[in-house]
Design a protein around this motif. Structure first.
Motif, PDB file in Angstrom:
ATOM      1  N   LEU A 191       0.810  -1.214   0.000  1.00 17.79           N
ATOM      2  CA  LEU A 191       0.000   0.000   0.000  1.00 17.79           C
ATOM      3  C   LEU A 191       0.849   1.271   0.000  1.00 17.79           C
ATOM      4  O   LEU A 191       0.601   2.198  -0.775  1.00 17.79           O
ATOM      5  N   GLN A 192       1.843   1.331   0.872  1.00 22.33           N
ATOM      6  CA  GLN A 192       2.655   2.542   0.988  1.00 22.33           C
ATOM      7  C   GLN A 192       3.411   2.834  -0.309  1.00 22.33           C
ATOM      8  O   GLN A 192       3.470   3.977  -0.770  1.00 22.33           O
ATOM      9  N   ARG A 193       3.974   1.807  -0.906  1.00 20.27           N
ATOM     10  CA  ARG A 193       4.688   1.990  -2.169  1.00 20.27           C
ATOM     11  C   ARG A 193       3.737   2.441  -3.265  1.00 20.27           C
ATOM     12  O   ARG A 193       4.081   3.292  -4.096  1.00 20.27           O
ATOM     13  N   ALA A 194       2.529   1.891  -3.253  1.00 17.25           N
ATOM     14  CA  ALA A 194       1.532   2.284  -4.254  1.00 17.25           C
ATOM     15  C   ALA A 194       1.155   3.755  -4.090  1.00 17.25           C
ATOM     16  O   ALA A 194       1.048   4.501  -5.072  1.00 17.25           O
ATOM     17  N   GLU A 195       0.959   4.176  -2.853  1.00 11.86           N
ATOM     18  CA  GLU A 195       0.591   5.574  -2.604  1.00 11.86           C
ATOM     19  C   GLU A 195       1.703   6.530  -3.018  1.00 11.86           C
ATOM     20  O   GLU A 195       1.443   7.612  -3.553  1.00 11.86           O
ATOM     21  N   THR A 196       2.946   6.130  -2.787  1.00  8.18           N
ATOM     22  CA  THR A 196       4.085   6.943  -3.214  1.00  8.18           C
ATOM     23  C   THR A 196       4.118   7.062  -4.734  1.00  8.18           C
ATOM     24  O   THR A 196       4.349   8.147  -5.287  1.00  8.18           O
ATOM     25  N   MET A 197       3.870   5.963  -5.397  1.00 11.11           N
ATOM     26  CA  MET A 197       3.866   5.971  -6.857  1.00 11.11           C
ATOM     27  C   MET A 197       2.734   6.823  -7.405  1.00 11.11           C
ATOM     28  O   MET A 197       2.898   7.568  -8.368  1.00 11.11           O
ATOM     29  N   GLN A 198       1.565   6.741  -6.768  1.00  7.39           N
ATOM     30  CA  GLN A 198       0.416   7.531  -7.208  1.00  7.39           C
ATOM     31  C   GLN A 198       0.662   9.024  -7.027  1.00  7.39           C
ATOM     32  O   GLN A 198       0.271   9.835  -7.870  1.00  7.39           O
ATOM     33  N   ALA A 199       1.320   9.379  -5.943  1.00  7.24           N
ATOM     34  CA  ALA A 199       1.669  10.786  -5.728  1.00  7.24           C
ATOM     35  C   ALA A 199       2.585  11.275  -6.848  1.00  7.24           C
ATOM     36  O   ALA A 199       2.458  12.409  -7.328  1.00  7.24           O
ATOM     37  N   GLY A 200       3.497  10.406  -7.284  1.00 12.55           N
ATOM     38  CA  GLY A 200       4.391  10.740  -8.391  1.00 12.55           C
ATOM     39  C   GLY A 200       3.627  10.931  -9.695  1.00 12.55           C
ATOM     40  O   GLY A 200       3.959  11.812 -10.497  1.00 12.55           O
ATOM     41  N   LEU A 201       2.595  10.127  -9.912  1.00 13.95           N
ATOM     42  CA  LEU A 201       1.770  10.268 -11.109  1.00 13.95           C
ATOM     43  C   LEU A 201       1.035  11.603 -11.115  1.00 13.95           C
ATOM     44  O   LEU A 201       0.962  12.299 -12.144  1.00 13.95           O
ATOM     45  N   ARG A 202       0.482  11.964  -9.970  1.00 12.27           N
ATOM     46  CA  ARG A 202      -0.231  13.246  -9.885  1.00 12.27           C
ATOM     47  C   ARG A 202       0.732  14.424 -10.092  1.00 12.27           C
ATOM     48  O   ARG A 202       0.386  15.420 -10.736  1.00 12.27           O
ATOM     49  N   GLU A 203       1.928  14.286  -9.549  1.00 11.46           N
ATOM     50  CA  GLU A 203       2.933  15.339  -9.718  1.00 11.46           C
ATOM     51  C   GLU A 203       3.333  15.482 -11.192  1.00 11.46           C
ATOM     52  O   GLU A 203       3.491  16.600 -11.693  1.00 11.46           O
ATOM     53  N   PHE A 204       3.470  14.352 -11.883  1.00 13.23           N
ATOM     54  CA  PHE A 204       3.844  14.373 -13.298  1.00 13.23           C
ATOM     55  C   PHE A 204       2.774  15.075 -14.134  1.00 13.23           C
ATOM     56  O   PHE A 204       3.077  15.889 -15.010  1.00 13.23           O
TER      57      PHE A 204
END
Length: 373
Positions: free
Chosen positions: A163-176
């Motif tokens: 879950l934590q890794r997924a949330e970090t990745m999703q934050a990166g997607l939104r930032e992109f």
């Protein structure tokens, strides 16, 4: 789990449609009361068929998904054994496969700024590069598509309980998206489509399928080719892809024959929840069950709109030709054929052992993250 334990009426409908639940000999209520075993959690394909057929709308899938997260958090399963799948790692197996076979999108990746971008999904851009480029070319012409985004939607991390890794990745997607002023994402992958909708729910980004925007030319066919469609699990609740694909095929002159289990009650292909990596025997049973339905359909072609599903049937030997619907509609060569053999070749011999070591080794970014933790 408490909800299932208290409210499941043990009607058996979920066990009838789900090979895994049927094999346990237990109802969801019994499993909830006894506690979910780790191997049970990682044998559920998280496909959601149980939820669709439940007369009370209960979700055994969520019970198993929650148990996965708990097992990973508690160290009951060494999830690092499966790190070759982690999409947030530089050396995951798909990235290495693309590098090994020279599959490169740098000439069109992140080519423009703002507006519409194409998000093909990991499997399509890895194992069907010719089709990926053709779809992008058409989107440039028809939708003024500004770039292709060769990123993962983070869904595999969620499925594996990270879950934590997924949330970090999703934050990166939104930032992109914010950085590149993207206002619309067009995707060919049903898993990505629904995942991206969740990720960008509160962002000003429209998520569309390729079938909504690509013009499909009506064709008059005289060969009367019959297609049967394998529906992808993520689409079973909204049937957006299911309906659009059927409409596109009929427009192109194909006739459609349905299998016993289709649309919202479709059977998982064996890829869902990464179960082919956790329970290969169950995957084979699911494929065999699906292939029996394909035979009974009397169709000429088996069509899927998720390339992971198509690859699974190609690997295990479909009784009739199998293809992705976009290969059929856009009259493209099936460049995905033999993908498993190409992966095996990459990992064979002394050089293959070195590549596997590279895939499983920690890179500098991972080491830094561990040190911070």
């Amino acid at each position: 789990m408490d909800t299932l334990a208290e409210n499941c009426i043990e009607c058996g409908k979920c066990s009838d449609i789900c090979t895994f639940l049927g094999s346990t000999g237990k109802t969801p209520a019994t499993i909830a009361k006894q506690g979910v075993e780790v191997d049970e959690a990682f044998s559920c394909s998280l496909c959601g068929a149980c939820e669709v057929v439940c007369p009370l709308g209960l979700s055994p899938k969520e019970m198993f998904a929650s148990r996965r997260k708990q097992a990973v958090a508690n160290g009951e399963l060494d999830i690092e054994e499966y790190r070759y799948l982690f999409p947030d790692r530089k050396n995951n197996v798909m990235n290495v496969f693309r590098s090994y076979y020279g599959i490169d999108y740098r000439d069109i990746e992140n080519a423009g700024n703002g507006g519409t971008w194409f998000f093909p999904g990991c499997t399509l851009l890895t194992y069907s590069p010719e089709l990926t480029r053709e779809v992008y070319r058409r989107l440039q012409t028809d939708c003024n598509c500004q770039g292709i985004w060769t990123e993962c939607c983070s869904k595999p991390l969620l499925q594996m309980g990270l879950l934590q890794r997924a949330e970090t990745m999703q934050a990166g997607l939104r930032e992109f998206v914010q950085k590149h002023n993207i206002t619309r994402l067009i995707t060919a992958c049903p898993g990505c489509y629904y995942q991206l909708k969740d990720i960008f729910e509160f962002c000003d980004v429209a998520i569309q399928t390729v079938y909504e925007v690509l013009p499909i030319e009506p064709l008059k066919r005289t060969d009367k080719i019959k297609c049967t469609i394998h529906d992808a699990c993520p689409d079973r609740f909204e049937l957006k892809f299911a309906n659009q694909v059927r409409q596109a095929l009929e427009q192109s002159g194909f006739s459609i024959v349905e299998m016993k289990h289709s649309k919202e009650q479709a059977i998982c292909c064996g890829s869902g929840g990464q179960i082919s990596h956790f329970n290969a025997e169950l995957t084979e049973k699911l494929v065999e069950q699906r292939m029996n339905e394909v035979k009974l359909s009397g169709a000429d072609i088996l069509v899927g709109y998720c390339l992971s599903c198509v690859l699974k049937f190609d690997i295990f030997g479909s009784p009739i030709p199998v293809t992705h619907v976009l290969h059929l509609l856009l009259e493209q060569n099936k460049d995905f054929t033999g993908a498993k053999a190409r992966v095996a070749k990459m990992l064979t011999g002394v050089d293959g052992e070195k590549i596997w070591e590279q895939i499983m080794a920690e890179d500098s970014e991972e080491k830094e993250t561990k040190q911070r933790e």
